[in-house]
Write an enzyme that holds these catalytic residues in place. Sequence first.
Site, PDB file in Angstrom:
ATOM      1  N   ASP A  73     -17.300   1.869   1.034  1.00 10.48           N
ATOM      2  CA  ASP A  73     -16.038   2.526   0.715  1.00 10.48           C
ATOM      3  C   ASP A  73     -15.735   2.232  -0.764  1.00 10.48           C
ATOM      4  OD1 ASP A  73     -15.297  -0.123   0.936  1.00 10.48           O
ATOM      5  OD2 ASP A  73     -13.430   0.278   2.002  1.00 10.48           O
ATOM      6  N   ARG A  80       0.881  -1.172   0.000  1.00  5.39           N
ATOM      7  CA  ARG A  80       0.000   0.000   0.000  1.00  5.39           C
ATOM      8  C   ARG A  80       0.913   1.213   0.000  1.00  5.39           C
ATOM      9  NH1 ARG A  80      -5.414   0.723   2.428  1.00  5.39           N
ATOM     10  NH2 ARG A  80      -5.878  -1.389   1.782  1.00  5.39           N
ATOM     11  N   SER A 109      -8.377   0.577  -1.404  1.00  6.49           N
ATOM     12  CA  SER A 109      -9.556   0.678  -0.553  1.00  6.49           C
ATOM     13  C   SER A 109      -9.997   2.132  -0.378  1.00  6.49           C
ATOM     14  CB  SER A 109      -9.275   0.001   0.785  1.00  6.49           C
ATOM     15  OG  SER A 109     -10.472  -0.169   1.493  1.00  6.49           O
ATOM     16  N   ARG A 126     -16.305  -2.431   2.735  1.00  6.17           N
ATOM     17  CA  ARG A 126     -16.804  -1.931   4.018  1.00  6.17           C
ATOM     18  C   ARG A 126     -18.184  -1.302   3.825  1.00  6.17           C
ATOM     19  NH1 ARG A 126     -11.244  -1.034   4.920  1.00  6.17           N
ATOM     20  NH2 ARG A 126     -10.613  -1.452   7.071  1.00  6.17           N
ATOM     21  N   THR A 152      -6.402  -8.295  15.360  1.00 11.65           N
ATOM     22  CA  THR A 152      -7.033  -7.270  14.528  1.00 11.65           C
ATOM     23  C   THR A 152      -6.834  -7.556  13.050  1.00 11.65           C
ATOM     24  OG1 THR A 152      -6.262  -5.814  16.257  1.00 11.65           O
ATOM     25  CG2 THR A 152      -7.249  -4.776  14.351  1.00 11.65           C
TER      26      THR A 152
END
Length: 588
Positions: A298, A39, A141, A303, A376
Amino acid sequence: YQQNPKTYAIVKQLLAEGNAGELQKYFGSRMEFGTAGLRAAMGAGISHMNDLTIIQTTQGFCRYLEKNFSDLKKRGVVIGFDARAHLSSGGSSKRFARLAANTFISQGVPVYLFSDIIPTPFVPYTVTHLKLCAGIMVTASHNPKQDNGYKVYWENGAQIISPHDRGISQAIEENQEPWPQAWDDKLIDSSLLLHDPYAMVNKEYFKDIQKQCFYRNINKETNLKFVHTSVHGVGHKFVQLAFKAFDLSPPFAVPEQKDPDPDFPTVKYPNPEEGKGVLTLSFALAEKDGARIILANDPDADRLAVAEKQESGEWKVFSGNELGALLGWWIFTCWKNNNRDSRAIKDVYMLSSTVSSKILRAIALKEGFHFEETLTGFKWMGNRAKQLMDQGKAVLFAFEEAIGYMCCPAVLDKDGVSAAVITAEMASFLATRNLSLSQQLKAVYDEYGFHITKASYFICHDHKVIQQLFDNLRNFDGKNTYPKSCGRFKVSGIRDLTTGYDSSQPDQKAILPTSKSSQMITFTFANGGVATMRTSGTEPKIKYYSELCAPPGNSDVEQLKKELDELVNALEKHFFQPEKNKLQRKTE
């Protein structure tokens, strides 16, 4: 290497100016390949996403897959992309996807390359559905518009976890010289190894999610109106199709945001997690068309944010934890109505990440199914869900507070498309009982106990300061002692997933996997409060997540909120010390 004239021109210009600082930024260090893949901003140099770094990454990934799968050339990989593009460097998700496809095809590996933009969950869906070796989704994203990313799925249909990230990273290092014809992506168009799964997946995915459709007759009749925004991303067409699959009237689409636009012109950040700012146009359209519920995806549609108009005329934007509570209640209720055999419940599971609300734990305790928490990130929930499913268990639902929901076992990752239509069916059903989503949320809390959450973050660009802050917590009252209290709140338990310490375990060792490279400490308080402090893997942030869980019957919500606010204030003052550490607060 003048293969991309645009990035070449950028570098040439910097050389001509003798701009050593900028050149250092572009070429000083390679992008880190982690479990989230890559990313970074699009642009020139090995620290950015561009044609060359995509080729190098894919060459490494290809070699790593060859090492792990003897039948790679039989099974192949799937590649999808979103609508991101970057004019000044000539980079775009589609171009990167084609270059990646070319790399695999040059080695005799079949590639299922989507011919058009898709939601991220379509890639893991295709891996599972076609039993492929791996999947790649080119997307950033909800990051800012200059960014792009390269997200990787393993053969089990879940995002990769360690040690694959390290193995791929090493293979990238070993395969940096572009292979012959690496740049010539036109070669794929005539290759027999190139397949387009677009039509097939558009049919099969919508067939599969209908297994979560339980109230078709209500859906056909409902007067409830919905607004949907895809925030300039890929979601519009797919959410329309999902509504059709459930026999719901199509939602009103926000016209300014429904078509993909890599500039995201109407929002500061294309992230529905940021709340009301991203939803301004949705509120306006909902007022105009008399819609009571807003569904926002999104840009890569994995999401979902939901807002509902209250009796007062105000809009309530649900937090990820609140929507997780509603969907968890709904999916379990639907399961229970369709499974009369009382013994089946012992094989039912729900998951959430350790920084998300524990509401599912409360529901599971009362109803008799299993709840597990994971680290997470959906990579952990997807991989755990697959393990459980392989043991014959039913994983009904998984969620994380960052508005990610897995409502459908056909996708082992968060999916904003199925979550949107399942939320719409739930709202339509509740409307026949004269209940709003907010009223039902209160009913869930009344039955299983109130779970009040509050999360935020501080921005800190100095790695040393972050390290020092966590070191202080581990040596609070002398060496190797954690805090015994936080202001007036007594600490009753500590779990440190950086070091692997857990005070609540008989051997004081944490059960969840530990990672020395990221900071994460969870404090349990005597008043039933829990707070986790952790660093972000993708941003310069120290995040915190806090929750107060009350047993059923304690319905003084205002008092609980006040108690949590005081706990959070103490946490910020004593554990973060923002003035001393020069931390920058989240700006609303």
